[in-house]
Design an enzyme around this catalytic site. Structure first.
Site: not given
Ligand SMILES: Cc1cc2nc3c(=O)[nH]c(=O)nc-3n(C[C@H](O)[C@H](O)[C@H](O)COP(=O)(O)OP(=O)(O)OC[C@H]3O[C@@H](n4cnc5c(N)ncnc54)[C@H](O)[C@@H]3O)c2cc1C
Ligand SMILES: Cc1ncc(C[n+]2csc(CCOP(=O)(O)OP(=O)(O)O)c2C)c(N)n1
Ligand SMILES: [Mg+2]
Lengths: 586, 188
Positions: A114-115, A164, A482
């Site tokens: 279970f679970q 458990k 988005m």
């Molecule tokens: C809708 C959407 C759009 C996005 N658009 C952008 C965008 O336009 N621009 C953008 O920048 N991001 C964007 N992102 C985020 C992107 O997806 C990544 O999460 C982000 O760019 C990663 O950041 P980072 O390279 O700083 O790495 P992180 O994920 O923060 O990783 C950290 C790095 O540092 C290292 N590290 C950790 N601790 C230490 C330490 N103590 N010393 C040295 N190194 C360390 C790790 O090993 C790793 O390589 C977007 C995300 C979403 C959801």
């Molecule tokens: C759990 C999850 N499902 C689907 C997506 C894909 N996704 C990225 S942005 C987005 C729309 C988000 O809509 P809203 O929260 O209204 O933000 P807005 O872009 O309108 O500011 C979706 C569906 C995601 N990032 N996370």
């Protein structure tokens, strides 16, 4: 300390010994002994969430805003599977989490009891490490080791699956003094020769740029201080990823804004045209690099990272430095100040001139309106009215998240909690719960989208229960904005399933949860409404009705090069800039 | 300090049944024919770790290139009920074609190959060579101060050989794990 106790008591004792004050969780059959042990003490406060995903996000918000390990307690089966999204999120964003899951008794493991679910199997790819404890004698060591693994090196989530019968079994509790894990010894001190080489390259650079990331935040407050100093003494421009915002202040003179897919024109062009890229704690994510073969073709690259697998993963670098940001930055700063040598001042001047030219493009400009609230305007006003307060921002995922990154100026590290790597809609409310719990007197705002918030809205109930006055500031554009934006730009405007239909009345929804609901529809009313929101000492849902058609620019469509960047209509049309740079880019 | 809860046992406060009456533990060798596709080994191993079964030895290699079939030989331990369950669990996996319990069919041959590196001079060297000869181990690499022996046989024979080499300068051992095949003309 050595003492006889049950497994459940060991778990609580280990939490106390690790200095844990809060644990986010949800009870169930397979963790009842642990809940019983919690009942018998007052040092560790349990926060009852409304969904296990929320427990992990709350722990993430707690961890990111404090630098401590976030703790989670969930039951077997559905409790564990519900936590998976949060664990995957924490793994992608390097957030230290210890998650204790209940498991069916050892003799039933594998029997579809279970679970029961194969928690270690399911969570193996979405944790830094995980344990199934089958012997009470291993439990104290595993508990403490888990904290060590979660918080050292590149931080990440660790799961401890405790059957458990092990919770009931008695054994001897000791707190081990050292960790002799045979294979796990993160390297923190960078190779001095490499650092020396890096500093020499910095000295000779003509067009340098700092590209910093979440690793600087992971490394702790001191890393940000050192970074600021190094940026100041070198005079180099600096950009950061989404995850690194706040390490260098947005008001700083050398700040170029965020880079990447929705980064600024000047940041991306500086990255493209630099001759030296100094990457500190960032991982060359695809949102940054765009098309890899066109990524900063003319630069030499230094990469400081604590995780060897981050180095040369996507982009080949010239000087990899394996180590912790704080220690490496300290050494860089020391060498820079100690070593005689002149930087190429005229070259830097020309470089900054070029950057100013790119800046003049005003890539974040948008068409203001007196009729509808522009989402960018809403963030700008929110920023102006909260910047002098002790404020923490969380977000959901979507356009609102990017606008928050572009228009909210982060001056300090650990103030910005967002789901970057996994991009988890529903992160913001529970993360705000965790942040508010850690910072009771502060202003905690979730900048949200109307679609995202519905994924974890039930955590508002948690906020109400624990009197956490979080503010859920919804940029309500009536679309999964988005998604709509991508459909508009890349799929011929066919808005397949991206309209937010049948939305709840957010004001009534807030009231139903015993919070406060507000709505604002006119730009002229916005300031007063935001002030009112801040003044309320209760959880608030703020339904900010914004322009449904607004797109988030700049944007580099994924897989494209930086010269394929799309800009909004309102950006300055510096024609020569585009064509001139366009020619240089492949 | 927390108070110790009253002595509870899992059966009195649990909604789970208690453990079965103990049965004797047996060791079985299973031959498993699987599609040679990415991830198939991870699935088989995941079954063992996820359900808490033991793996004593595991070998895997493609055996029929044209048909993309691999043969996994796994030696496992458990009560007869558990062994039965393991076979059934393996059999129901999508990429698994056949599971044969080589121990139950009783007519199988099991072999393992090991490479054993020994370093030494003088008497030790002579003694190592003499023992290798007695065990029908072959010398596959030699320097003036070392040998690498290749030895094939039942696992116990290899254990014994390795134990004898220990005082003679054993450096390292690499073993394949057990492979098995049925005697007689029939295929599986
Ligand atoms: C809708 C959407 C759009 C996005 N658009 C952008 C965008 O336009 N621009 C953008 O920048 N991001 C964007 N992102 C985020 C992107 O997806 C990544 O999460 C982000 O760019 C990663 O950041 P980072 O390279 O700083 O790495 P992180 O994920 O923060 O990783 C950290 C790095 O540092 C290292 N590290 C950790 N601790 C230490 C330490 N103590 N010393 C040295 N190194 C360390 C790790 O090993 C790793 O390589 C977007 C995300 C979403 C959801
Ligand atoms: C759990 C999850 N499902 C689907 C997506 C894909 N996704 C990225 S942005 C987005 C729309 C988000 O809509 P809203 O929260 O209204 O933000 P807005 O872009 O309108 O500011 C979706 C569906 C995601 N990032 N996370
Ligand atoms: Mg929306």
């Amino acid at each position: 300390m050595t003492k006889e106790m049950t497994g459940a008591e060991m778990i609580i004792q280990a939490l106390i010994d690790q200095g844990v004050e809060h644990i986010f969780g949800y009870p169930g059959g397979a963790v009842l002994p642990i809940y019983d042990a919690l009942f018998h003490q007052e040092k560790v406060r349990h926060v009852l969430v409304r969904h296990e995903q929320g427990a992990v996000h709350a722990a993430e918000g707690y961890a990111r805003s404090t630098g401590k390990v976030g703790c989670v307690l969930v039951t077997s089966g559905p409790g564990a599977t519900n936590a998976v999204t949060g664990l995957a999120d924490a793994l992608m964003d390097s957030i230290p989490i210890v998650c204790i899951t209940g498991q069916v008794p050892t003799h039933l493991i594998g029997n579809d009891a279970f679970q029961e679910c194969d928690t270690v199997g399911i969570t193996r790819p979405c944790t830094k490490y995980n344990y199934l404890v089958k012997n009470i004698a291993d439990l104290p060591r595993v508990l403490h080791e888990a904290f060590h693994v979660a918080s050292s090196g590149r931080p990440g989530p660790v799961v401890i699956d405790v059957p458990k019968d092990i919770q009931f079994a008695t054994g001897t509790y000791t707190r081990p003094k050292t960790f002799a894990h045979r294979g796990y010894v993160p390297k923190v001190k960078g190779d001095p020769e490499r650092i020396q080489q890096a500093v020499a390259m910095m000295r000779n650079a003509k067009r340098p740029v700092f590209y910093t990331g979440g690793g600087v935040i992971n490394s702790g407050r001191r890393a940000s201080e050192l970074l600021r100093e190094l940026v100041r003494v070198t005079g180099f421009p600096i950009t950061s990823t989404l995850m690194g915002l706040g390490a260098y202040p947005a008001s700083g003179p050398q700040w170029l804004g965020m880079l990447g897919m929705h980064g600024t024109y000047e940041a991306n062009f500086a990255m493209h045209e630099c001759d030296l890229m100094i990457c500190i704690g960032a991982r060359f994510d695809d949102r940054i690099t765009g098309r890899l073969d066109a990524f900063s073709p003319g630069s030499r690259k230094i990469h400081v990272d604590i995780d060897p697998s981050s180095i040369n993963k996507n982009v080949k670098v010239d000087v990899p430095i394996l180590g912790d940001c704080t220690l490496v930055l300290e050494e860089m700063l020391r060498l820079w100040t100690a070593q005689p040598g002149e930087s190429d001042k005229p070259a830097h001047k020309a470089w900054w001139k070029k950057i100013e030219h790119w800046r003049a493009r005003k890539c974040l400009a948008y068409k203001p309106s007196n009729e509808v609230i522009k989402p960018q305007y809403a963030i700008q006003r929110l920023y102006e009215l909260t910047k002098d307060r002790d404020t923490y921002i969380t977000t959901e995922v979507g356009q609102h998240q990017m606008w928050a990154a572009q228009f909210y100026g982060f001056e300090e590290p650990h103030r910005w909690m967002t789901s970057g790597g996994l991009g988890t809609m529903g992160y913001g409310i529970p993360a705000a719960v965790g942040v508010q719990l850690a910072h009771p007197g502060s202003l905690v705002i979730d900048i949200a989208g109307e679609a995202s918030v519905l994924m974890t809205m039930q955590e508002l109930s948690t906020a109400v229960q624990y009197r956490l006055p979080i503010k859920i500031f919804i940029l309500n554009n009536h679309y999964m904005g988005m998604v709509r934006q991508w459909q508009e730009l890349l799929h011929g405007g066919r808005y397949s399933q991206s309209y937010s239909e049948a939305l709840p009345d957010f004001v009534k929804l807030a009231e139903a949860y015993h919070g406060v609901g507000m709505r604002c529809e006119k730009p002229a009313d916005l300031d007063a409404a935001i002030k009112e929101m801040i003044a309320v000492d209760k959880p608030v849902i703020f339904d900010c009705v914004v322009d449904p058609a607004e797109n988030c620019f700049p944007m580099i469509p994924s897989g494209r090069a930086h010269n394929e960047m799309l800009l909004g209509d309102a950006a300055e049309n510096l024609d020569e800039a585009i064509t001139e740079e366009g020619k240089m880019l492949v | 300090m927390m108070s110790t809860s009253p002595s509870t046992t899992s059966s009195s406060t649990s909604h789970y049944p208690s453990a079965h009456v103990a049965q004797a533990i047996e060791t079985h060798t299973l031959a498993v024919i699987v599609d040679n596709e990415p991830g198939v080994l991870a699935r088989v191993i995941g079954l063992f770790s996820g359900r808490g079964y033991n793996i004593e030895s595991l070998t895997v290699s493609e055996t029929e290139h044209q048909k993309h079939l691999s043969r996994i030989t796994v030696v496992t331990r458990g009560t007869p009920m558990v062994i039965e369950q393991i076979k059934n669990q393996l059999d129901r996996m999508v990429p698994v074609h056949r599971v044969v319990d080589m121990t139950v069919t009783g007519r199988s041959i099991e072999r393992e190959l090991a490479m054993v590196k020994v370093r030494g001079k003088g008497d030790h060297r002579v003694e190592a060579l003499r023992l290798a000869d007695a065990f029908r181990a072959r010398v596959i690499d030699a320097t003036v101060e070392s040998f690498v022996f290749e030895i094939t046989g039942a696992a116990e024979k290899i254990d014994q050989f390795v134990a004898l080499m220990l005082p003679l300068g054993l450096v390292e051992v690499s073993r394949t794990g057990i492979v098995a095949i049925a005697r007689g003309p029939e295929g599986m």
